[in-house]
Motif scaffolding. Structure first.
Motif, short mmCIF file in Angstrom:
data_model
loop_
_atom_site.label_atom_id
_atom_site.label_comp_id
_atom_site.label_asym_id
_atom_site.label_seq_id
_atom_site.Cartn_x
_atom_site.Cartn_y
_atom_site.Cartn_z
N LEU A 4 -8.40 4.32 -5.03
CA LEU A 4 -8.59 2.89 -4.57
C LEU A 4 -7.74 2.45 -3.63
O LEU A 4 -7.94 2.04 -2.74
CB LEU A 4 -9.13 1.94 -5.69
N ASN A 5 -6.31 2.67 -3.96
CA ASN A 5 -5.34 2.34 -2.93
C ASN A 5 -5.35 3.02 -1.75
O ASN A 5 -5.16 2.59 -0.80
CB ASN A 5 -3.86 2.37 -3.84
N GLY A 6 -5.69 4.31 -1.93
CA GLY A 6 -5.80 5.20 -0.66
C GLY A 6 -6.98 4.56 0.26
O GLY A 6 -6.91 4.64 1.50
N PRO A 25 -6.96 3.18 5.60
CA PRO A 25 -7.49 3.20 6.95
C PRO A 25 -7.28 1.98 7.84
O PRO A 25 -6.74 2.24 8.99
CB PRO A 25 -9.02 3.56 6.84
N THR A 26 -7.63 0.99 7.17
CA THR A 26 -7.22 -0.37 8.07
C THR A 26 -5.72 -0.54 8.22
O THR A 26 -5.29 -0.80 9.30
CB THR A 26 -8.09 -1.37 7.26
N ILE A 27 -5.08 -0.47 7.25
CA ILE A 27 -3.73 -0.81 7.20
C ILE A 27 -2.86 0.18 7.99
O ILE A 27 -1.73 -0.32 8.80
CB ILE A 27 -3.08 -0.87 5.75
N MET A 28 -2.99 1.26 8.13
CA MET A 28 -2.22 2.29 8.80
C MET A 28 -2.79 2.28 10.30
O MET A 28 -1.92 2.85 11.28
CB MET A 28 -2.33 3.70 8.36
N SER A 29 -3.85 1.82 10.76
CA SER A 29 -4.40 2.21 12.17
C SER A 29 -4.75 0.71 12.81
O SER A 29 -4.73 0.78 13.93
CB SER A 29 -5.61 2.77 12.09
N ALA A 30 -4.57 -0.41 12.16
CA ALA A 30 -4.85 -1.65 12.74
C ALA A 30 -3.73 -2.14 13.30
O ALA A 30 -3.78 -3.57 14.22
CB ALA A 30 -5.60 -2.53 12.02
N GLY A 31 -2.54 -1.82 13.26
CA GLY A 31 -1.34 -2.36 13.93
C GLY A 31 -1.33 -2.72 15.48
O GLY A 31 -1.19 -3.84 15.95
N GLN A 43 0.91 -1.25 -0.02
CA GLN A 43 0.09 0.01 -0.11
C GLN A 43 0.80 1.21 -0.12
O GLN A 43 0.52 2.03 -0.77
CB GLN A 43 -0.86 0.09 1.22
N GLY A 44 2.02 1.43 0.88
CA GLY A 44 3.09 2.37 0.95
C GLY A 44 3.68 2.55 -0.56
O GLY A 44 3.96 3.45 -0.88
N MET A 45 4.02 1.36 -1.44
CA MET A 45 4.65 1.75 -2.44
C MET A 45 3.82 2.25 -3.51
O MET A 45 4.44 3.10 -4.27
CB MET A 45 5.14 -0.03 -2.95
N VAL A 46 2.56 1.71 -3.64
CA VAL A 46 1.59 2.17 -4.65
C VAL A 46 1.58 3.77 -4.40
O VAL A 46 1.25 4.58 -5.28
CB VAL A 46 0.32 1.34 -4.61
N TRP A 47 1.19 4.09 -3.17
CA TRP A 47 0.67 5.29 -2.62
C TRP A 47 1.94 6.32 -3.00
O TRP A 47 1.56 7.58 -3.65
CB TRP A 47 0.72 5.53 -1.30
N ALA A 77 -7.79 -4.89 0.96
CA ALA A 77 -7.12 -5.73 0.11
C ALA A 77 -7.72 -5.73 -1.32
O ALA A 77 -6.98 -5.59 -2.52
CB ALA A 77 -6.52 -6.94 0.60
N PHE A 78 -8.88 -5.91 -1.20
CA PHE A 78 -9.88 -5.71 -2.36
C PHE A 78 -9.48 -4.52 -3.16
O PHE A 78 -9.54 -4.44 -4.17
CB PHE A 78 -11.11 -6.13 -2.05
N PHE A 79 -9.71 -3.57 -2.23
CA PHE A 79 -9.58 -2.16 -2.88
C PHE A 79 -8.23 -1.86 -3.51
O PHE A 79 -8.06 -1.20 -4.58
CB PHE A 79 -9.85 -0.95 -2.03
N MET A 80 -7.36 -2.24 -2.69
CA MET A 80 -5.92 -2.13 -3.27
C MET A 80 -5.60 -3.04 -4.52
O MET A 80 -4.99 -2.68 -5.68
CB MET A 80 -4.81 -2.77 -2.29
N LEU A 81 -6.41 -4.28 -4.80
CA LEU A 81 -6.25 -5.05 -5.92
C LEU A 81 -6.84 -4.37 -7.18
O LEU A 81 -6.45 -4.26 -8.30
CB LEU A 81 -6.87 -6.16 -5.77
#
Length: 465
Positions: free
Chosen positions: A138-140, A144-150, A49-53, A108-112
């Motif tokens: 869509l990658n953005g 919300p989940t990937i950056m906050s759920a750690g 997600q970070g690479m694509v952003w 992950a679906f939005f990223m795909l």
């Protein structure tokens, strides 16, 4: 176990205090080896997600030649990451009601879909640019989940003496993905600079079509990796382990509505949230256009990429090391943050004054720019997991996902505002460096006046497990 979403029963405390007291025996906990697989899948999705952003910022000169992107276009492409946080309440609600698996699968679906949209090879360049913008948006939405759920993942799967380390890994891998794009983009995609031939005649290094082909190659590779990770999460990613790893993981949490009200009415939390959101939000926008920031200092696209890479990687490595230190010596989170933010304030001031060498008459060499810029990234990026752990301790028993969702939204709001202004004021970017310095000093002042507490740690230490 990993194929279905969490049930209502799974979302209840695994080990209630009343049942333990009724049976007259202590609560039991257990950690599972599979926690490392869960952490790895989550972290790798964050990496992509970070690479694509951050894909377009490091190759902004090449993108301008290949697709006609202007500086404002590059700022908007980076801006889609913060814009993806607009529906953050939906993702936090989904995480609270259905568990981490459902929320991560949707992300992950939005990223795909975003990765696929960017890769559609149309010859109509205006339409192709719209598809690229749509893919970035869509990658953005995966942010919300990937950056906050750690922190939520670390509490659910890891023992108290491993929580900060797991939080650091899960939270910093998206930053590591942004760092990887600083290297992958400039190394694979050729810069549209002119080279001097053996006869001394300047000639165009590469054609526009060759640049587009290389950009397309990188986007295809990113799409393939995201597809594999989506399939892996779909096959196996349980919402939680059969038994909790600690008392805090098994305890009852506040409801979604009560959590939001508690956070918005907690002055200490809001104070800490501002201390986190302002510097991390500013450096995210600043790093996304680092090539533009360093261009006036006559730093090439490749060199700017390496500066961005080492500043972010250094922050990730140092962040994991400091999180491990925080795990071994608990109750020192505020002191760690004070030291980090003091270092960030000094190094950002050094970098800003160095970029104004014509006024300050300070020496401006490649080594100084490298050192000061890298130190800024190290100090600010490494503070993220420490901030997250202090957030959870401060507002416990508010669920970790909701707490970190609020603060990451605020951080991305700051990034979005910064990039929005950048679309209008992109000629001279010296103001951006001053924003970075001011944000570090502002955060340091807030942390110095912050009163820390460790409610979750108290529960794990003093309640018999």
């Amino acid at each position: 176990m990993g194929a279905g979403s969490s049930t209502e029963g799974e979302r209840e405390p695994l080990l209630g205090a009343s049942s333990a007291e009724a049976n007259g025996r202590p609560v039991h906990s257990r950690v599972y080896g599979r926690r490392w697989l869960v952490l790895s899948l989550f972290s790798l999705l964050g990496l992509m997600q970070g690479m694509v952003w951050n894909f377009w910022g490091p190759i902004q000169n090449s993108a301008a030649r290949a697709y006609g992107f202007t500086k404002s276009d590059i700022a908007v492409l980076v801006l889609w990451g913060p814009v993806g946080f607009v529906p953050w309440l939906l993702f936090m609600w989904l995480m609270d009601k259905r568990g981490l698996r459902a929320s991560l699968l949707l992300s992950a679906f939005f990223m795909l879909m975003g990765g696929a949209l960017r890769c559609i090879p149309l010859t109509d360049q205006p339409l192709r640019r719209w598809l690229i913008h749509g893919g970035q948006f869509l990658n953005g939405l995966g942010g919300p989940t990937i950056m906050s759920a750690g922190p939520f993942l670390s509490t659910t799967w890891f023992a108290p003496d491993q929580r900060a380390t797991a939080t650091a890994v899960a939270s910093l891998f998206c930053y590591l993905g942004g760092a990887a794009s600083f290297v992958v983009g400039p190394l694979v995609v050729p810069a549209p600079n002119e080279t001097v031939t053996e006869t001394g005649i300047a000639a165009a290094a590469v054609s526009d079509s060759a640049i587009r082909d290389r950009i397309q190659l990188v986007m295809y590779a990113e799409l393939a990796v995201i597809a594999v990770l989506f399939a892996a999460v779909l096959i196996y990613f349980p919402s939680r382990p059969p038994m909790p790893p600690s008392v805090a993981a098994a305890s009852q949490r506040l409801s979604y509505r009560s959590s939001i009200c508690r956070l918005l009415s907690n002055f200490r939390f809001l104070m800490l949230a501002l201390a986190y959101a302002v510097p991390t939000g500013v450096i995210a926008g600043w790093a996304g256009v680092l090539d533009m920031v360093l261009t006036p200092a006559k730093v090439s696209q490749v060199d700017a990429g390496w500066i961005g890479f080492w500043s972010t990687v250094g922050g990730c490595v140092f962040g994991v090391a400091m999180a491990r230190f925080a795990d071994s010596i608990r109750g020192m989170l505020k002191l760690i943050l004070v030291l980090m933010l003091a270092g960030a304030s000094l190094s950002s001031t050094w970098f800003t004054l160095t970029c104004l060498s014509r006024v300050t008459h300070l020496p401006s060499t490649a080594a100084i720019l490298y050192t000061s810029c890298i130190l800024v990234g190290i100090f600010i990026n490494s503070s993220v997991p420490i901030f997250f752990e202090l957030f959870i301790e401060t507002v416990y028993p508010v669920p970790e996902g909701i707490t970190c969702g609020v603060v990451t939204f605020l951080g991305n709001l700051v990034t979005g505002l910064l990039l929005f202004f950048l679309t209008f004021y992109c000629t001279d970017l010296s103001w951006l460096n001053w924003c970075l310095t001011g944000s570090c000093l502002f955060s340091l002042v807030l942390i110095l006046f912050f009163r820390e507490s460790y409610d979750r740690l108290y529960l794990d230490v003093f309640v018999s497990v």
